[in-house]
Design a protein around this motif. Structure first.
Motif, PDB file in Angstrom:
ATOM      1  N   GLU A   1      -4.889  10.060 -12.691  1.00 56.87           N
ATOM      2  CA  GLU A   1      -3.582  10.608 -13.041  1.00 56.87           C
ATOM      3  C   GLU A   1      -2.469   9.638 -12.657  1.00 56.87           C
ATOM      4  OE1 GLU A   1      -0.540  13.205 -14.337  1.00 56.87           O
ATOM      5  OE2 GLU A   1      -2.647  12.920 -14.853  1.00 56.87           O
ATOM      6  N   MET A   2      -2.603   8.978 -11.504  1.00 55.95           N
ATOM      7  CA  MET A   2      -1.606   7.974 -11.110  1.00 55.95           C
ATOM      8  C   MET A   2      -1.523   6.867 -12.153  1.00 55.95           C
ATOM      9  SD  MET A   2      -2.320   7.411  -7.053  1.00 55.95           S
ATOM     10  CE  MET A   2      -3.148   8.625  -6.042  1.00 55.95           C
ATOM     11  N   VAL A   3      -2.687   6.375 -12.560  1.00 54.58           N
ATOM     12  CA  VAL A   3      -2.729   5.292 -13.544  1.00 54.58           C
ATOM     13  C   VAL A   3      -2.162   5.764 -14.883  1.00 54.58           C
ATOM     14  CG1 VAL A   3      -4.269   3.794 -14.866  1.00 54.58           C
ATOM     15  CG2 VAL A   3      -4.655   4.127 -12.418  1.00 54.58           C
ATOM     16  N   ARG A   4      -2.481   6.991 -15.268  1.00 53.22           N
ATOM     17  CA  ARG A   4      -1.968   7.510 -16.548  1.00 53.22           C
ATOM     18  C   ARG A   4      -0.452   7.552 -16.550  1.00 53.22           C
ATOM     19  NH1 ARG A   4       0.347  11.436 -18.842  1.00 53.22           N
ATOM     20  NH2 ARG A   4       0.589  12.609 -16.896  1.00 53.22           N
TER      21      ARG A   4
ATOM     22  N   LEU B   1      -2.285   2.018  -4.758  1.00 46.85           N
ATOM     23  CA  LEU B   1      -2.074   3.449  -4.583  1.00 46.85           C
ATOM     24  C   LEU B   1      -3.336   4.070  -4.001  1.00 46.85           C
ATOM     25  CD1 LEU B   1      -0.388   4.033  -8.040  1.00 46.85           C
ATOM     26  CD2 LEU B   1       0.777   3.935  -5.821  1.00 46.85           C
ATOM     27  N   ILE B   2      -3.191   4.852  -2.945  1.00 51.85           N
ATOM     28  CA  ILE B   2      -4.318   5.386  -2.191  1.00 51.85           C
ATOM     29  C   ILE B   2      -4.278   6.910  -2.247  1.00 51.85           C
ATOM     30  CG2 ILE B   2      -5.444   5.456   0.070  1.00 51.85           C
ATOM     31  CD1 ILE B   2      -3.923   2.811   0.695  1.00 51.85           C
ATOM     32  N   GLU B   3      -5.391   7.502  -2.661  1.00 50.05           N
ATOM     33  CA  GLU B   3      -5.479   8.963  -2.651  1.00 50.05           C
ATOM     34  C   GLU B   3      -5.403   9.488  -1.212  1.00 50.05           C
ATOM     35  OE1 GLU B   3      -8.285   9.708  -6.604  1.00 50.05           O
ATOM     36  OE2 GLU B   3      -9.175   9.748  -4.599  1.00 50.05           O
ATOM     37  N   PHE B   4      -4.752  10.619  -1.022  1.00 45.54           N
ATOM     38  CA  PHE B   4      -4.665  11.279   0.277  1.00 45.54           C
ATOM     39  C   PHE B   4      -6.080  11.684   0.694  1.00 45.54           C
ATOM     40  CE2 PHE B   4      -3.085  15.359   2.557  1.00 45.54           C
ATOM     41  CZ  PHE B   4      -3.212  14.741   3.793  1.00 45.54           C
ATOM     42  N   MET B   5      -6.527  11.179   1.844  1.00 41.20           N
ATOM     43  CA  MET B   5      -7.918  11.363   2.264  1.00 41.20           C
ATOM     44  C   MET B   5      -8.038  12.304   3.460  1.00 41.20           C
ATOM     45  SD  MET B   5      -9.412   7.466   1.918  1.00 41.20           S
ATOM     46  CE  MET B   5      -8.061   6.692   2.800  1.00 41.20           C
TER      47      MET B   5
ATOM     48  N   LEU C   1      -4.063  18.781  -2.487  1.00 42.14           N
ATOM     49  CA  LEU C   1      -3.041  17.783  -2.156  1.00 42.14           C
ATOM     50  C   LEU C   1      -3.387  16.410  -2.718  1.00 42.14           C
ATOM     51  CD1 LEU C   1      -2.295  18.709   1.574  1.00 42.14           C
ATOM     52  CD2 LEU C   1      -0.840  19.143  -0.411  1.00 42.14           C
ATOM     53  N   VAL C   2      -4.581  16.276  -3.282  1.00 42.80           N
ATOM     54  CA  VAL C   2      -5.024  14.991  -3.816  1.00 42.80           C
ATOM     55  C   VAL C   2      -4.533  14.824  -5.254  1.00 42.80           C
ATOM     56  CG1 VAL C   2      -6.997  13.538  -4.377  1.00 42.80           C
ATOM     57  CG2 VAL C   2      -7.058  15.009  -2.347  1.00 42.80           C
ATOM     58  N   LEU C   3      -3.774  13.771  -5.498  1.00 44.04           N
ATOM     59  CA  LEU C   3      -3.425  13.387  -6.863  1.00 44.04           C
ATOM     60  C   LEU C   3      -4.443  12.336  -7.290  1.00 44.04           C
ATOM     61  CD1 LEU C   3      -1.312  13.775  -9.128  1.00 44.04           C
ATOM     62  CD2 LEU C   3      -0.179  11.719  -8.262  1.00 44.04           C
ATOM     63  N   PRO C   4      -5.343  12.663  -8.230  1.00 41.32           N
ATOM     64  CA  PRO C   4      -6.413  11.726  -8.582  1.00 41.32           C
ATOM     65  C   PRO C   4      -5.885  10.389  -9.082  1.00 41.32           C
ATOM     66  CG  PRO C   4      -6.854  13.911  -9.466  1.00 41.32           C
ATOM     67  CD  PRO C   4      -5.432  13.925  -8.970  1.00 41.32           C
TER      68      PRO C   4
ATOM     69  N   ASN D   1       0.840  -1.204   0.000  1.00 42.29           N
ATOM     70  CA  ASN D   1       0.000   0.000   0.000  1.00 42.29           C
ATOM     71  C   ASN D   1       0.869   1.246   0.000  1.00 42.29           C
ATOM     72  OD1 ASN D   1      -2.317  -1.555   0.189  1.00 42.29           O
ATOM     73  ND2 ASN D   1      -2.547  -1.285   2.394  1.00 42.29           N
ATOM     74  N   ALA D   2       0.426   2.282  -0.705  1.00 41.39           N
ATOM     75  CA  ALA D   2       1.140   3.562  -0.691  1.00 41.39           C
ATOM     76  C   ALA D   2       0.141   4.702  -0.777  1.00 41.39           C
ATOM     77  CB  ALA D   2       2.121   3.642  -1.853  1.00 41.39           C
ATOM     78  N   VAL D   3       0.200   5.627   0.167  1.00 42.60           N
ATOM     79  CA  VAL D   3      -0.590   6.851   0.105  1.00 42.60           C
ATOM     80  C   VAL D   3       0.197   7.877  -0.708  1.00 42.60           C
ATOM     81  CG1 VAL D   3      -1.568   8.758   1.436  1.00 42.60           C
ATOM     82  CG2 VAL D   3      -1.740   6.411   2.301  1.00 42.60           C
ATOM     83  N   ILE D   4      -0.446   8.467  -1.704  1.00 44.79           N
ATOM     84  CA  ILE D   4       0.225   9.437  -2.573  1.00 44.79           C
ATOM     85  C   ILE D   4      -0.401  10.810  -2.376  1.00 44.79           C
ATOM     86  CG2 ILE D   4       0.829  10.043  -4.936  1.00 44.79           C
ATOM     87  CD1 ILE D   4       2.173   7.491  -3.969  1.00 44.79           C
ATOM     88  N   ALA D   5       0.437  11.800  -2.074  1.00 44.56           N
ATOM     89  CA  ALA D   5      -0.019  13.179  -1.908  1.00 44.56           C
ATOM     90  C   ALA D   5       0.713  14.071  -2.908  1.00 44.56           C
ATOM     91  CB  ALA D   5       0.233  13.662  -0.480  1.00 44.56           C
ATOM     92  N   ARG D   6      -0.031  14.922  -3.572  1.00 52.39           N
ATOM     93  CA  ARG D   6       0.566  15.808  -4.572  1.00 52.39           C
ATOM     94  C   ARG D   6       1.607  16.721  -3.921  1.00 52.39           C
ATOM     95  NH1 ARG D   6      -1.349  17.427  -9.539  1.00 52.39           N
ATOM     96  NH2 ARG D   6      -3.506  16.760  -9.113  1.00 52.39           N
ATOM     97  N   GLY D   7       2.760  16.804  -4.544  1.00 53.80           N
ATOM     98  CA  GLY D   7       3.818  17.665  -4.056  1.00 53.80           C
ATOM     99  C   GLY D   7       4.614  17.097  -2.896  1.00 53.80           C
ATOM    100  N   ARG D   8       4.235  15.925  -2.415  1.00 54.21           N
ATOM    101  CA  ARG D   8       4.939  15.319  -1.279  1.00 54.21           C
ATOM    102  C   ARG D   8       5.676  14.046  -1.678  1.00 54.21           C
ATOM    103  NH1 ARG D   8       0.618  16.124   3.779  1.00 54.21           N
ATOM    104  NH2 ARG D   8       0.519  18.420   3.615  1.00 54.21           N
ATOM    105  N   ASN D   9       4.986  13.159  -2.381  1.00 55.32           N
ATOM    106  CA  ASN D   9       5.664  11.934  -2.820  1.00 55.32           C
ATOM    107  C   ASN D   9       5.155  11.447  -4.164  1.00 55.32           C
ATOM    108  OD1 ASN D   9       3.141  11.029  -1.878  1.00 55.32           O
ATOM    109  ND2 ASN D   9       3.975   9.056  -1.210  1.00 55.32           N
ATOM    110  N   GLU D  10       4.561  12.344  -4.964  1.00 54.31           N
ATOM    111  CA  GLU D  10       4.059  11.909  -6.263  1.00 54.31           C
ATOM    112  C   GLU D  10       5.191  11.475  -7.193  1.00 54.31           C
ATOM    113  OE1 GLU D  10       2.571  15.050  -8.992  1.00 54.31           O
ATOM    114  OE2 GLU D  10       2.865  16.387  -7.283  1.00 54.31           O
ATOM    115  N   ASP D  11       6.434  11.929  -6.910  1.00 54.41           N
ATOM    116  CA  ASP D  11       7.567  11.497  -7.717  1.00 54.41           C
ATOM    117  C   ASP D  11       7.933  10.039  -7.462  1.00 54.41           C
ATOM    118  OD1 ASP D  11       8.424  12.097  -5.101  1.00 54.41           O
ATOM    119  OD2 ASP D  11      10.469  12.457  -5.762  1.00 54.41           O
ATOM    120  N   GLN D  12       7.276   9.420  -6.475  1.00 52.91           N
ATOM    121  CA  GLN D  12       7.564   8.029  -6.136  1.00 52.91           C
ATOM    122  C   GLN D  12       6.662   7.038  -6.875  1.00 52.91           C
ATOM    123  OE1 GLN D  12      10.165   6.969  -3.832  1.00 52.91           O
ATOM    124  NE2 GLN D  12      10.662   9.030  -4.555  1.00 52.91           N
TER     125      GLN D  12
END
Length: 341
Positions: free
Chosen positions: A214-217, A192-196, A208-211, A164-175
């Motif tokens: 967009e992650m899948v794209r 991949l889990i959207e920041f909730m 802060l939410v990366l949809p 599992n990985a929580v992804i937040a825009r500008g924090r770890n989206e480069d991962q």
């Protein structure tokens, strides 16, 4: 049912903000067994043990073993009983010995959380004060935990081990790509889990939410994906890699809510039941659990009444408000560390 065993954690992830102490009235082992027994009799088939960090609970293996008599008989699939017992952990404490002990006790599946693949990112996402060096130490332990779990018989190819990985825009989206590469190399499904906006203290903001789309794209641009969809009552939409290197999943609680067929009941470590991850209040089950044995039926009735009356639609209402431009005051939520995600 997701049953939290503790609100404590050995990490301090800022999207969760765990407490350093447990609530004063933790359920006893006997009360947990009574609760799961009542829930399984009502039709709950899957149990996930959570925290905080559930590996901090010293009676974890004993609890898993004690739950085995509640399983449904293979010859009677329609009869009440558990089909699956799973665990969510950050993996730091998952040693060779504990992985094997959990497997021996009867645990079916493990989900391990990891939000980055380098020391600096892991330290930032885990709330570590020691910087990149501390992050590298945690990263090494989590990667070792994946090895320990697989060696103990939690087969990632069968879905018994996931990442599992929580992804937040500008924090770890480069991962995104490094995490996908890590999971592909190990044959583990990455979720991949959207920041909730769970709880009241994690500083959540919509930007802060990366949809999930967009992650899948981004990942699909590197490794083409074939959609598999979302199972009924499931939280994750899944894809398979076209080259055969496993599966990818996303949990889009913010951008694509699935309130309509959610079937999760969450119970905190001190016995409060919530019918939604974003709920502001729950039902305290301790009065029933701590009544005389003769009142056991009341617990079943209480759970049944709670479940029958549920009408949670918070994620859908949030999405509707955002799409219409309506500004609403965010209501207080129970904290993530209490609900176990």
């Amino acid at each position: 049912m997701r049953l939290s065993l503790t609100a404590r954690c050995n990490l301090a992830c800022p999207y969760c903000c765990p407490d350093s102490h447990d609530p004063p009235e933790l359920l006893t082992q006997a009360e947990r067994l009574q609760l799961v027994s009542a829930a399984s009799a009502l039709g709950f088939r899957r149990l996930r043990l959570t925290g905080g960090e559930p590996l901090l609970h010293r009676g974890l293996e004993e609890l898993v073993a004690a739950l085995q008599p509640l399983r449904s008989a293979p010859a009677s699939p329609g009869e009440p009983g558990l089909n699956e017992i799973a665990l969510t952990t950050n993996g730091v404490l998952l040693s060779v010995e504990r992985a094997q002990a959990l497997r021996t006790a009867g645990l079916d599946r493990i989900s391990v959380s990891l939000d980055g693949t380098d020391g600096a990112t892991v330290a930032r996402m885990a709330g570590l004060a020691g910087g990149p060096a501390a992050g590298e130490t945690v990263l090494e332990k989590v990667l070792a935990a994946l090895d320990h779990a697989a060696a103990a018989g939690f087969d990632p190819a069968a879905g018994a081990l996931k990442l599992n990985a929580v992804i937040a825009r500008g924090r770890n989206e480069d991962q995104l790509l490094p995490l996908a590469q890590l999971a592909r190399q190990r044959g583990i499904e990455l979720r991949l889990i959207e920041f909730m906006d769970v709880g009241n203290r994690n500083g959540w903001q919509p930007d802060l939410v990366l949809p999930a789309t967009e992650m899948v794209r981004r990942i699909g641009a590197h490794w083409p994906l074939v959609p598999l969809g979302r199972q009924a009552h499931g939280t994750a939409s899944r894809w398979r890699y076209r080259d055969g290197a496993g599966h990818l999943a996303v949990v889009a609680s913010i951008s694509a809510p699935f309130c309509g067929d959610c079937d999760r009941l969450r119970v905190t470590a001190d016995g409060v039941a919530y019918t939604c991850l974003f709920a502001s209040s729950g039902l305290d089950l301790k009065p029933w659990l701590r009544a005389s044995a003769a009142a056991g039926g009341n617990l079943n009735e209480g759970l049944h009444s709670l479940w029958s009356a549920r009408h949670d639609r918070y994620s859908e209402q949030r999405a509707q408000g955002q799409s219409s431009g309506t500004v609403t005051t965010q209501r207080p939520h129970a904290e993530m560390a209490y609900l176990g995600g």
